[in-house]
Write a protein that holds these residues in place. Structure first.
Motif, PDB file in Angstrom:
ATOM      1  N   HIS A 155       2.151 -67.428  -1.729  1.00 47.67           N
ATOM      2  CA  HIS A 155       1.952 -66.174  -1.003  1.00 47.67           C
ATOM      3  C   HIS A 155       3.156 -65.246  -1.045  1.00 47.67           C
ATOM      4  O   HIS A 155       3.009 -64.043  -0.803  1.00 47.67           O
ATOM      5  CB  HIS A 155       1.626 -66.456   0.459  1.00 47.67           C
ATOM      6  CG  HIS A 155       0.359 -67.209   0.666  1.00 47.67           C
ATOM      7  ND1 HIS A 155      -0.836 -66.805   0.135  1.00 47.67           N
ATOM      8  CD2 HIS A 155       0.102 -68.350   1.354  1.00 47.67           C
ATOM      9  CE1 HIS A 155      -1.790 -67.657   0.497  1.00 47.67           C
ATOM     10  NE2 HIS A 155      -1.243 -68.607   1.222  1.00 47.67           N
ATOM     11  N   GLY A 156       4.354 -65.771  -1.273  1.00 43.23           N
ATOM     12  CA  GLY A 156       5.538 -64.917  -1.214  1.00 43.23           C
ATOM     13  C   GLY A 156       6.698 -65.488  -1.988  1.00 43.23           C
ATOM     14  O   GLY A 156       6.735 -66.692  -2.290  1.00 43.23           O
ATOM     15  N   THR A 193       8.667 -62.563   4.154  1.00 45.18           N
ATOM     16  CA  THR A 193       9.619 -61.580   3.643  1.00 45.18           C
ATOM     17  C   THR A 193      11.029 -62.012   4.027  1.00 45.18           C
ATOM     18  O   THR A 193      11.230 -62.677   5.049  1.00 45.18           O
ATOM     19  CB  THR A 193       9.314 -60.165   4.181  1.00 45.18           C
ATOM     20  OG1 THR A 193      10.107 -59.203   3.477  1.00 45.18           O
ATOM     21  CG2 THR A 193       9.617 -60.043   5.670  1.00 45.18           C
ATOM     22  N   ALA A 231       0.595 -59.600   4.918  1.00 46.16           N
ATOM     23  CA  ALA A 231       1.605 -58.827   4.185  1.00 46.16           C
ATOM     24  C   ALA A 231       2.711 -58.485   5.163  1.00 46.16           C
ATOM     25  O   ALA A 231       2.443 -58.072   6.295  1.00 46.16           O
ATOM     26  CB  ALA A 231       0.998 -57.562   3.589  1.00 46.16           C
ATOM     27  N   THR A 252       6.984 -56.862   5.431  1.00 46.36           N
ATOM     28  CA  THR A 252       8.189 -56.315   4.805  1.00 46.36           C
ATOM     29  C   THR A 252       9.194 -55.957   5.885  1.00 46.36           C
ATOM     30  O   THR A 252       8.824 -55.647   7.029  1.00 46.36           O
ATOM     31  CB  THR A 252       7.868 -55.093   3.933  1.00 46.36           C
ATOM     32  OG1 THR A 252       9.042 -54.749   3.160  1.00 46.36           O
ATOM     33  CG2 THR A 252       7.454 -53.888   4.764  1.00 46.36           C
ATOM     34  N   TRP A 295      -2.741 -55.790   0.500  1.00 47.84           N
ATOM     35  CA  TRP A 295      -2.298 -57.074  -0.025  1.00 47.84           C
ATOM     36  C   TRP A 295      -0.782 -57.216  -0.028  1.00 47.84           C
ATOM     37  O   TRP A 295      -0.267 -58.333  -0.078  1.00 47.84           O
ATOM     38  CB  TRP A 295      -2.837 -57.268  -1.443  1.00 47.84           C
ATOM     39  CG  TRP A 295      -4.308 -57.493  -1.475  1.00 47.84           C
ATOM     40  CD1 TRP A 295      -5.050 -58.191  -0.552  1.00 47.84           C
ATOM     41  CD2 TRP A 295      -5.231 -57.016  -2.445  1.00 47.84           C
ATOM     42  NE1 TRP A 295      -6.372 -58.176  -0.909  1.00 47.84           N
ATOM     43  CE2 TRP A 295      -6.525 -57.476  -2.065  1.00 47.84           C
ATOM     44  CE3 TRP A 295      -5.109 -56.259  -3.602  1.00 47.84           C
ATOM     45  CZ2 TRP A 295      -7.665 -57.199  -2.799  1.00 47.84           C
ATOM     46  CZ3 TRP A 295      -6.249 -55.977  -4.344  1.00 47.84           C
ATOM     47  CH2 TRP A 295      -7.512 -56.445  -3.943  1.00 47.84           C
ATOM     48  N   SER A 296      -0.058 -56.110  -0.006  1.00 52.18           N
ATOM     49  CA  SER A 296       1.397 -56.191  -0.090  1.00 52.18           C
ATOM     50  C   SER A 296       2.016 -54.959   0.554  1.00 52.18           C
ATOM     51  O   SER A 296       1.442 -53.868   0.496  1.00 52.18           O
ATOM     52  CB  SER A 296       1.833 -56.291  -1.565  1.00 52.18           C
ATOM     53  OG  SER A 296       3.233 -56.415  -1.680  1.00 52.18           O
ATOM     54  N   ALA A 300       0.697 -56.424  -5.712  1.00 50.51           N
ATOM     55  CA  ALA A 300       2.040 -56.723  -5.225  1.00 50.51           C
ATOM     56  C   ALA A 300       2.932 -55.513  -5.437  1.00 50.51           C
ATOM     57  O   ALA A 300       2.790 -54.792  -6.436  1.00 50.51           O
ATOM     58  CB  ALA A 300       2.633 -57.946  -5.940  1.00 50.51           C
ATOM     59  N   SER A 326       7.244 -54.247  -4.515  1.00 50.27           N
ATOM     60  CA  SER A 326       8.533 -54.650  -3.952  1.00 50.27           C
ATOM     61  C   SER A 326       9.636 -53.691  -4.361  1.00 50.27           C
ATOM     62  O   SER A 326       9.722 -53.283  -5.526  1.00 50.27           O
ATOM     63  CB  SER A 326       8.907 -56.064  -4.433  1.00 50.27           C
ATOM     64  OG  SER A 326      10.168 -56.461  -3.923  1.00 50.27           O
ATOM     65  N   ALA A 360       2.748 -61.905  -5.885  1.00 48.95           N
ATOM     66  CA  ALA A 360       4.023 -61.779  -5.183  1.00 48.95           C
ATOM     67  C   ALA A 360       5.093 -61.315  -6.160  1.00 48.95           C
ATOM     68  O   ALA A 360       5.075 -61.680  -7.338  1.00 48.95           O
ATOM     69  CB  ALA A 360       4.432 -63.105  -4.543  1.00 48.95           C
TER      70      ALA A 360
END
Length: 327
Positions: A54-55, A97, A150, A152, A194-195, A238, A240, A285
């Motif tokens: 998942h991450g 996260t 999700a 962050t 999802w992210s 995903a 980032s 991810a």
């Protein structure tokens, strides 16, 4: 005393995971994913296989060390090939996260295993924090009320967490790390998340990978709009930021003519890196930085890393198994 419904769920899931050789997963909601797994239990300190990821996070002091958040807890992978479970609570880390600068500070959400249920007494663990790299966890907000799929972190206002909950209090939440007070945001225009990604310096927009493309918010989660030129008919599974450079953002567009995309100006312009995953197992991810490090995980339990910003890639896991020789 009767067993609660949540506890019965935990026990049933534990029995299922220990006996199933093949587990059917709906990891992205738009496809059924089948993961290969071993039926027998593995020693907690050294799992033979790693599945249902998942991450991801890259150790900020030693980028050769990776942290992988899974259905059964947090796993650490070192360059020398050693793999170890972190901590004793191997709960389902649905959201994960890491702080962009402090390696030992990580946040998570999810569902308990049996020891976690006995400690937290909740089927949805809400927001969790670990200050020792995942060895121990503390429930700090929305226990039993939110299930963040999700997460962050942003350093804005002394530190804020943004999470997308799929249970109880559904939708986008903002949680202060100084007071642990939470608020549910309007998140106008945002759905099927999802992210989530926030910049490492507390400025710049928020990004969300969704079923309908890449979305951005300039007002810290209140309203959202599509990000051109990312197509809104392709899932972005995903997204980032770089952990130290807010100009660099990566997003995975699950379409054969896009794949892994990169922005060098904080999300204004985007370019393909050339990496496209198997369409049957898209990227779920991403972790970016420090330096030129980029790590991706796909639904087939594959993990790959790049040390040059996505130009070349090396296998870390293939179908959940550690790859020890170059391919």
């Amino acid at each position: 005393m009767g067993v609660s419904a949540a506890m019965r769920h935990v026990l049933a899931r534990r029995e299922f995971l220990s006996s199933a050789g093949r587990i059917g997963l709906g990891a992205l909601g738009f496809m059924a994913i089948e993961v290969q797994g071993r039926a027998q239990a593995q020693p907690p300190a050294a799992p033979a296989e790693i599945h249902h990821i998942h991450g991801l996070a890259v150790d900020q002091r030693d980028p050769e060390i990776l942290y992988i958040a899974t259905h059964t807890g947090l796993v650490r992978v070192r360059q020398n090939g050693s793999v170890e479970r972190v901590g004793t609570h191997h709960f389902d880390l649905m959201g994960f996260t890491a702080h962009p600068g402090e390696t030992n500070l990580v946040y998570a959400s999810g569902h308990p295993d049996v020891p976690s249920y006995q400690k937290f007494q909740a089927g949805n663990l809400g927001m969790l924090v670990s200050r020792d790299g995942g060895q121990t966890w503390q429930s700090v907000a929305l226990k039993g009320q939110a299930d963040f799929h999700a997460l962050t972190y942003s350093p804005r206002n002394g530190g804020e967490l943004y999470g997308w909950s799929v249970a109880e209090q559904m939708g986008l939440h903002r949680v202060s790390v100084s007071s642990w007070k939470s608020e549910r945001l309007p998140a106008r225009g945002l759905s099927n998340v999802w992210s989530l990604a926030a910049g490492p310096d507390g400025t710049g927009p928020l990004f969300a990978g969704t079923k309908a493309g890449l979305m951005t918010s300039q007002d810290w989660g209140v309203s959202w709009a599509p990000v051109p030129p990312i197509p809104n008919d392709a899932p972005v599974t995903a997204v980032s930021y770089h952990t130290r450079d807010a100009r660099i953002v990566y997003a995975y567009v699950a379409r054969s003519d896009r794949g892994l995309m990169r922005s060098r100006d904080g999300g204004g312009k985007w370019e393909p890196t050339g990496f496209v995953a198997d369409p049957r197992a898209p990227v779920v991810a991403l972790a970016v930085g420090p330096g030129e490090h980029v790590v991706i995980a796909a639904t087939g339990s594959d993990v790959l890393r790049s040390r040059d910003g996505g130009k070349t890639w090396q296998w870390v896991l293939e179908r959940g198994r550690l790859v020890t020789k170059p391919r």
